[in-house]
Design an enzyme around this catalytic site. Structure first.
Site, PDB file in Angstrom:
ATOM      1  N   LYS A   1       0.847  -1.194   0.000  1.00 33.87           N
ATOM      2  CA  LYS A   1       0.000   0.000   0.000  1.00 33.87           C
ATOM      3  C   LYS A   1       0.884   1.245   0.000  1.00 33.87           C
ATOM      4  O   LYS A   1       1.848   1.324   0.756  1.00 33.87           O
ATOM      5  CB  LYS A   1      -0.888  -0.021   1.246  1.00 33.87           C
ATOM      6  CG  LYS A   1      -1.966   1.058   1.295  1.00 33.87           C
ATOM      7  CD  LYS A   1      -2.820   0.910   2.561  1.00 33.87           C
ATOM      8  CE  LYS A   1      -4.021   1.851   2.555  1.00 33.87           C
ATOM      9  NZ  LYS A   1      -4.863   1.683   3.763  1.00 33.87           N
TER      10      LYS A   1
ATOM     11  N   SER B   1      -9.946   1.516   2.624  1.00 30.50           N
ATOM     12  CA  SER B   1      -9.071   2.332   1.817  1.00 30.50           C
ATOM     13  C   SER B   1      -7.999   1.538   1.070  1.00 30.50           C
ATOM     14  O   SER B   1      -7.453   2.037   0.088  1.00 30.50           O
ATOM     15  CB  SER B   1      -8.376   3.368   2.692  1.00 30.50           C
ATOM     16  OG  SER B   1      -7.494   2.728   3.600  1.00 30.50           O
TER      17      SER B   1
ATOM     18  N   SER C   1     -10.301  -0.793   6.761  1.00 26.42           N
ATOM     19  CA  SER C   1      -9.632  -0.589   5.473  1.00 26.42           C
ATOM     20  C   SER C   1      -8.901  -1.803   4.917  1.00 26.42           C
ATOM     21  O   SER C   1      -8.422  -1.756   3.784  1.00 26.42           O
ATOM     22  CB  SER C   1      -8.633   0.565   5.568  1.00 26.42           C
ATOM     23  OG  SER C   1      -9.306   1.787   5.509  1.00 26.42           O
TER      24      SER C   1
END
Lengths: 95, 491
Positions: free
Chosen positions: B78, B159, B183
């Site tokens: 990420k 997310s 997330s």
């Protein structure tokens, strides 16, 4: 309405966001809706309840008070938008 | 090379050790898969040269017999984790051009274990969102398709939407994400992947761009529970650079997997049975209960009375912490700088130009609830309700060992749906956010398909630092669910 455009302007200034006037109205109604929604917390009985300060039980660790890192100013300023030598440079603040 | 892409992480590790293929061959297969699935927009930055160099180094260690736990395994990371010399954006315009001079603790542990960096995955800006639509670099498309409308672009959740999508699309073997309100678990559920958020403090937060520091925790996406337990073992551990990382031993998570659930008490919280719950979610939950009961677990009804207050509590605490954490983006030390006649003007112009709408909204809310006169009414009140939410769980643990709930209130929705009303979007995290507020570990496991052919997930919640029991139950759930469906838009 708890949050009007005046409040939005004040909070935007505190947060240092140059919010244009034409964004204030829509943000005021969005923020007002969010604040109205979180108001439901007032239903919860929190008398004699301690506010959470740490989410898991752990003892804070101590370490010797000595410098363990540093000594590379060129790395520190490597990403600065406008560095001068080993310094961050900003618009003049003193006349 | 599609056969290489079919292997799970543990199968690929075995293949590398048995010299059936090389790390470079495996990495090349994934680089080709990334090319093939580029349209999904799962990666913000691809690092093919670095990947090949890391894979070649892995091959040397494999030959020398010094292979680590993730030797030669190609991963997506990420783009919230700082990676030395590799662009790190947090999907925000305000971090334009930022190349960290250091490596986050979690990612450096992955490289020490031999893993290969394929690239930095897309996310909601500063991890604020549940659909990956707030990214400055554009939305991620979910590789799964609604079979009644296959051309409609669906969100992968957020997310960590990119990290979820690349695992589902087979353009990474596994990936790393962060979970502040759901997330990892929510996008895992929406993409048919396994998503693990460990206990707060299990993994170091050092070098992760901070969103809400008391809620943020690193975790992983994988195709199987076993793969996730291997990833977690490599990521976890105490770090002197993060004073909130727990100074306790990391167990052998894989050893827990084959214990089964006989005698394990599974709690079913009645407050999660929302009136508005979709039939397919309710049915899935009931199937999960039946599966675990059939596998020998004892099902126990429990109560978590403050559940309905979790989201409003979160939407005070998370923005408050975010408004403080994001104060550092001021155009001085890194990233974007907009012009201004004075220093104050430069700050304010930079922050208006650099932050997207959702980030501005949350910074403003956070600033408001922390401002003079409102602190006690909002922030302090929310921290007290948070204590009560954590108490709910502590009480529940006297009756059960693990809790089973749905992971999300719905399957993946359209990239253009739900955009108008922020609160509607926030409700995506209704089942996941309690875990963050109480600092607990949670896992989302692909458990079925909805009538449109989209994946649905079930969530298990564990006691603090008892990921072993969580994974043990997760393995049983995975075995019973027998989820074998794959995304249509995979490589």
């Amino acid at each position: 309405m708890a949050i009007d455009t005046k409040t939005v302007a004040r909070v935007a200034h505190l947060a240092r966001i140059a919010l244009p006037e034409d964004r204030q109205e829509s943000l005021a109604s969005e923020l007002d809706a969010i604040v109205a929604w979180v108001e439901q917390l007032s239903e919860v009985d929190t008398d004699n309840v301690q506010p959470m300060s740490s989410v898991v039980e752990m003892t804070a660790l101590w370490r010797e008070d000595k410098v363990t890192d540093g000594g590379y100013p060129e790395k520190v300023v490597a990403n600065a938008p406008d560095p001068v030598g080993d310094f961050f440079a900003v618009p003049k603040v003193v006349e | 090379m599609s056969d290489l892409l079919d292997l799970s992480l543990s199968e690929a590790s075995a293949g590398l050790r048995d010299k059936e293929f090389t790390a470079l061959e495996l990495t090349e297969a994934y680089l080709a898969a990334m090319d093939k699935t580029k349209a999904l927009n799962g990666y913000i930055t691809e690092t093919p040269d670095q990947a090949r160099a890391m894979a070649a180094a892995s091959d040397k260690r494999l030959s020398a017999g010094t292979a680590g736990a993730l030797e030669g395994i190609p991963l997506g990371v990420k783009d919230l984790f700082c990676t030395e010399g590799v662009l790190t954006t947090a999907a925000s315009h305000i971090l334009d051009g930022f190349k960290p001079q250091y490596e986050s603790t979690v990612s450096s542990k992955l490289w020490s274990a031999g893993a290969v960096l394929l690239g930095k995955t897309n996310l909601d800006e500063f991890a604020m969102g549940s659909s990956n639509t707030t990214s400055y670099y554009g939305p991620v498309r979910n590789p799964w398709q609604d079979k009644t409308d296959p051309d409609k672009a669906l969100v992968p959740g957020g997310s960590s939407g990119g990290s979820a999508a690349v695992v589902a699309a087979r353009s990474a073997l596994a990936s790393v994400g962060t979970d502040t309100g759901g997330s990892i678990r929510q996008p895992a559920a929406l993409t048919g992947t396994v998503g693990i958020r460990p206990t707060y403090g299990r993994c170091s937060r050092w070098g992760i761009v901070a969103f809400a520091s008391s809620l943020d925790q690193a975790g992983c996406f994988s195709r199987t529970v076993r793969d996730g337990s291997i990833m977690l073992g490599a990521m976890a551990g105490h770090d002197p650079k993060d004073s909130t990382s727990a100074n306790i031993a990391v167990p052998d998570f894989q050893a827990a997997l084959d214990k089964g659930v006989k005698g394990l008490r599974i709690g079913i919280p009645k407050e999660y049975r929302l009136k508005s719950l979709a039939d397919e979610i309710d049915d899935l939950w009931q199937r999960g209960i039946d599966w675990l009961r059939a596998a020998g677990a004892e099902i126990v009804d429990i109560t978590l009375p403050h559940t309905k207050y979790a989201l409003p509590t979160y939407y005070i605490i998370a923005p408050a912490e975010a408004s403080s954490n994001l104060a550092r983006y001021d155009g001085v030390r890194y990233g974007l700088r907009s012009d201004g006649k004075t220093l104050d003007e430069m700050y304010a112009n930079t922050r208006y130009d650099g932050f997207g709408d959702e980030v501005q909204r949350r910074v403003l809310i956070g600033t408001y609830v922390l401002s003079a006169g409102y602190y006690d009414a909002y922030y302090l009140k929310a921290q007290k309700v948070r204590t009560r939410i954590a108490e709910d769980f502590r009480n529940a643990w006297s009756q059960c060992d693990v809790i089973l709930t749905p992971a999300t209130p719905s399957a993946a929705f359209g990239v253009n749906d739900k955009q108008d009303d922020p609160i509607q979007m926030y409700l995506n995290d209704v089942f996941t956010v309690t875990v963050n507020l109480a600092g607990l570990p949670g896992i989302s496991i692909p458990s079925g398909l909805d009538p449109k052919g989209l994946p649905l997930g079930l969530q298990l919640i564990g006691r603090p630092f008892d990921e072993e029991t969580l994974l043990q139950a997760g393995q049983a759930l995975e075995d019973a669910a027998g989820f074998t469906a794959v995304a249509g838009l995979r490589a």
